[in-house]
Design an enzyme around this catalytic site. Structure first.
Site: not given
Ligand code: SAM
Length: 471
Positions: A237-239, A259, A264, A286, A360
């Site tokens: 997320a957010p995708g 996610d 999100r 998770d 990032c």
């Molecule tokens: N890839 C996404 C995009 O391009 O829109 C952005 C991802 S963002 C950098 C990181 C995401 O990892 C967050 O939405 C967070 O909620 C999620 N996150 C954190 N720990 C996680 C876990 N253990 N399992 C799955 N998602 C997780």
């Protein structure tokens, strides 16, 4: 909570580094996200002007119960925003009415002092734009709904002047006015001058365009899953990257997107529906608890891992908090711990052939160090792929092969700060038969296929395998 109190809470969170404006706005659960985001960004933009006006008007001394962040939001609305004309402001309006004349007079005095006539001009005197504010507006054409030629025609009909495909970064750097280009590297990326705002553009609203920085388009481009394959987007997320993966898959095959954050994920579901994505299964899970031996994932050959990170390379952060790029040691350690676990977990999926790890962040601890440790923990099983040889900014030379990783920044690549590493399996795992591991799902209605050549990530270049040399 009312918009002003929520905006004040977001500003306080940004100041104490609890997150970026965007993440805190989403986390606030405030219904009108656009209104809240605009209010916070604008208040932040005028922050030092507002501080000066509030201090010289003695507002906080006179109103002891008024907290500084709330004062800033309210004074922004009074002096630079809508001014509570429609009766907004609720219980704060009487308080502001008491100070209205004095606050206006202090703002006028500041303008006279700085020799400017408009509010906007106060900002120019304040700060010269840095490289982060000169990053072009990149727009990815969503090939599930449109194609670059159609998007170009649409913009031309709207009076934009099309300059063709850029041949160098210099063409992007000098872009001005109502001109636009095609990116020199990524085939579906349009490039507009930095301040172009397309949030209200009908093609964006209809999901034909995705407003996505060029660096953030690299992970899906370099993962390059062919149509029909099964892909995991581990932290999705957010995708934006998920929708890019779906476009590369032509909606054929499957994306398992995970996610942890329900808010999100809700925003992501809207984004994917708007983008016409139909090959994605979203799950609030998770990723560390997703079992690699689950039969549902037995055909997953591609994983995109874009985990939570410090965001120290994010443009919004660099614009909102210039110089605040360095997260604390403790935060970095915690983030890198999760990133390492997630990467090592991803590498245990039995059919995995290719994985892209991205952040990032600008911090070595979250980038090269995580990649090095994962390679060390999987000796001989996975290797780094030396992608995009002409990309000018490479991984820090902290271990042999780190130069195969990509870095990005406003200064070197005219993008947000970013890091990408591409892993490829060095051998077929013994638990999976080679045929099973390499055969993606056939496209609906198509005959079963043998192993395919991976297409070129960049037009006019050979498939990735050939770019990278025989390994
Ligand atoms: N890839 C996404 C995009 O391009 O829109 C952005 C991802 S963002 C950098 C990181 C995401 O990892 C967050 O939405 C967070 O909620 C999620 N996150 C954190 N720990 C996680 C876990 N253990 N399992 C799955 N998602 C997780």
């Amino acid at each position: 909570m009312a918009v002003y109190a929520t905006a004040a809470a977001v500003l306080a969170g940004v100041e104490s580094r609890r997150g970026s404006i965007k993440s805190l706005v989403y986390a606030s659960s405030f219904q009108n996200v656009k209104q809240l985001y605009a209010l916070v960004c604008e208040t932040q933009r005028y922050s030092s002007v507002l501080d000066a006006v509030i201090a010289s008007a003695g507002l906080l001394r006179a109103e002891k119960k008024l907290r500084p962040h709330l004062a800033k939001v309210l004074v922004y609305e009074l002096l630079m925003g809508k001014g509570f004309k429609g009766g907004g402001g609720g219980r704060w309006k009487p308080l502001l009415d008491r100070h209205r004349a004095r606050l206006k007079a202090e703002l006028a005095r500041l303008k006279v002092h700085r020799g400017v006539s408009k509010n906007e001009d106060l900002l120019q005197v304040e700060s010269k734009p840095g490289p982060a504010s000169q990053v072009p507006r990149f727009v990815r054409v969503n090939t599930l709904k449109s194609c670059p030629d159609d998007a170009v025609d649409y913009f031309k009909r709207q009076g934009f002047s099309y300059q063709g495909r850029a041949s160098s970064l210099e063409d992007l750097r000098t872009l001005k006015g109502k001109c636009f280009l095609l990116d020199p590297l990524l085939p579906e990326l349009l490039v507009f001058p930095a301040q172009t705002d397309l949030h209200d553009h009908p093609l964006y609203q209809a999901g034909h365009l995705i407003l996505q920085d060029k660096a953030s388009c690299l992970p899906a481009t370099l993962l390059a899953p062919p149509p029909g394959s099964h892909v995991i987007d581990a932290c999705a997320a957010p995708g934006n990257k998920t929708s890019h993966l779906a476009a590369l898959l032509k909606n054929q095959g499957k994306i398992f997107a995970f996610d942890l954050d329900a808010g999100r994920l809700a925003a992501m579901a809207t984004l994917l529906a708007r983008a016409g994505v139909s090959c994605c299964e979203l799950a609030e899970r998770d990723f560390l608890a997703v079992s690699p031996s689950d039969q549902r994932y037995r055909q997953v050959q591609y994983i995109l891992l874009d985990p939570s990170c410090s965001g120290s390379g994010m443009l919004t952060r660099r614009l909102e908090e210039p110089g605040a790029d360095a997260p604390s040691k403790a935060r970095l350690q915690a983030l890198a711990g999760f990133q390492r676990r997630a990467l090592c977990h991803a590498l245990t999926f039995p059919s995995l052939q290719r994985l892209v790890y991205s952040t990032c962040s600008l911090c070595q601890e979250e980038n090269e160090d995580v990649v090095r440790d994962a390679l060390q923990q999987n000796p001989g099983t996975f290797r780094l792929v030396p992608v995009l040889p002409s990309w000018p900014h490479r991984g820090l030379s902290t271990f042999p092969g780190a130069e195969h990783c990509l870095r990005a920044s406003p200064e070197t690549t005219l993008t947000g700060g970013f890091f990408v590493a591409v892993f490829e399996r060095a051998e077929v795992p013994s638990s999976v038969s080679p045929a099973e591991a390499l055969a993606p799902d056939p496209a609906p209605g198509a005959a079963p296929r043998k192993k395919r050549r991976r297409r070129a990530a960049v037009p006019g270049t050979p498939p990735l395998e050939e770019q990278e040399g025989k390994r």
